[in-house]
Design an enzyme around this catalytic site. Structure first.
Site, mmCIF file in Angstrom:
data_model
loop_
_atom_site.group_PDB
_atom_site.id
_atom_site.type_symbol
_atom_site.label_atom_id
_atom_site.label_comp_id
_atom_site.label_asym_id
_atom_site.label_seq_id
_atom_site.Cartn_x
_atom_site.Cartn_y
_atom_site.Cartn_z
ATOM 1 N N SER A 9 0.834 -1.206 0.000
ATOM 2 C CA SER A 9 0.000 0.000 0.000
ATOM 3 C C SER A 9 0.864 1.249 0.000
ATOM 4 O O SER A 9 0.608 2.199 -0.757
ATOM 5 C CB SER A 9 -0.921 0.003 1.229
ATOM 6 O OG SER A 9 -1.843 -1.059 1.172
ATOM 7 N N ARG A 32 0.523 7.918 5.849
ATOM 8 C CA ARG A 32 -0.329 7.114 6.723
ATOM 9 C C ARG A 32 -1.781 7.586 6.666
ATOM 10 O O ARG A 32 -2.708 6.783 6.736
ATOM 11 C CB ARG A 32 0.196 7.132 8.164
ATOM 12 C CG ARG A 32 -0.501 6.114 9.054
ATOM 13 C CD ARG A 32 0.341 5.737 10.242
ATOM 14 N NE ARG A 32 1.485 4.917 9.894
ATOM 15 C CZ ARG A 32 1.433 3.617 9.653
ATOM 16 N NH1 ARG A 32 0.264 2.975 9.684
ATOM 17 N NH2 ARG A 32 2.522 2.941 9.365
ATOM 18 N N HIS A 35 -3.121 6.214 3.464
ATOM 19 C CA HIS A 35 -3.297 4.768 3.650
ATOM 20 C C HIS A 35 -4.605 4.465 4.375
ATOM 21 O O HIS A 35 -5.301 3.497 4.045
ATOM 22 C CB HIS A 35 -2.106 4.210 4.440
ATOM 23 C CG HIS A 35 -2.185 2.748 4.718
ATOM 24 N ND1 HIS A 35 -2.430 2.243 5.986
ATOM 25 C CD2 HIS A 35 -2.057 1.677 3.905
ATOM 26 C CE1 HIS A 35 -2.438 0.914 5.924
ATOM 27 N NE2 HIS A 35 -2.214 0.549 4.685
#
Length: 204
Positions: A9, A32, A35
């Site tokens: 990812s 993050r 994500h």
């Protein structure tokens, strides 16, 4: 394996992002958030105060508390990571009986009352607001009045009523902050930022 999925990812995010002007630590946080949300718009809307990451990492490593506006953020923060730095707690006061009572008595939101309690219990904590713009406005009021001096304010409330304005007010000030312009934000964004800061604190 979970780590392989996360790594793939991150690779996809880095490939689709391409070149950017973020520092490595800023990009760690942005990556993050993307994500967690699958939304690349956050790469354009997240704003970092120049002292934000340094202040956040220093506070975490000193074992500070983290105050949040809702229990869902409290549940998402990595407790093992936080515990590795000492006695830091993730505190949510919005359902406390005294907070509910004050909100009813004063005719204010529970989010406002919870931040007033936070100012008394943990005035120098990291504060993360992911859902309630009124909580973010109250944090700014408490900072202005000298009743609160958060190590860092993560301001990412989501919504249509006052969310944009509350984040604009945070960004316009000089208190260390990480914020997301516009309507988008929410629990996943706040949790992602906090866990990314915990990861950066550990890596240092």
């Amino acid at each position: 394996a979970p780590k392989d999925i996360e790594a793939e990812s991150f690779r996809i995010i880095e490939e689709e992002m391409g070149s950017h002007a973020f520092s490595p630590e800023e990009f760690n946080i942005i990556r993050r958030v993307i994500h967690a949300t699958a939304d690349f718009e956050f790469a354009k809307t997240i704003v970092f105060h120049p002292e934000a990451i340094r202040r956040g990492i220093s506070a975490i490593r000193a074992g500070c508390d983290i105050v949040v506006d809702v229990a869902m953020i409290q549940a998402g923060v990595s407790k093992p990571s936080l515990a590795s730095f000492g006695a830091g707690r993730v505190l949510s006061f919005i359902t406390d009986s005294d907070v509910v009572e004050e909100a009813n008595r004063e005719g204010i939101t529970r989010a406002i009352a919870s931040m007033r309690k936070a100012a008394k219990v943990a005035p120098t904590a990291i504060v993360a607001i992911g859902n309630a713009p009124t909580a973010l406005f109250e944090v700014l009021n408490l900072i202005d009045s000298g009743e609160m001096n958060p190590s860092l304010v993560v301001g990412v409330p989501v919504g249509f009523v006052s969310a944009v304005e509350s984040k604009d007010a945070l960004i316009a000030g000089d208190h260390p902050h990480i914020a997301a312009r516009g309507r988008k934000g929410g629990t996943p964004v706040a949790v992602s930022i906090l866990n990314a800061l915990l990861g950066l604190a550990k890596s240092r």
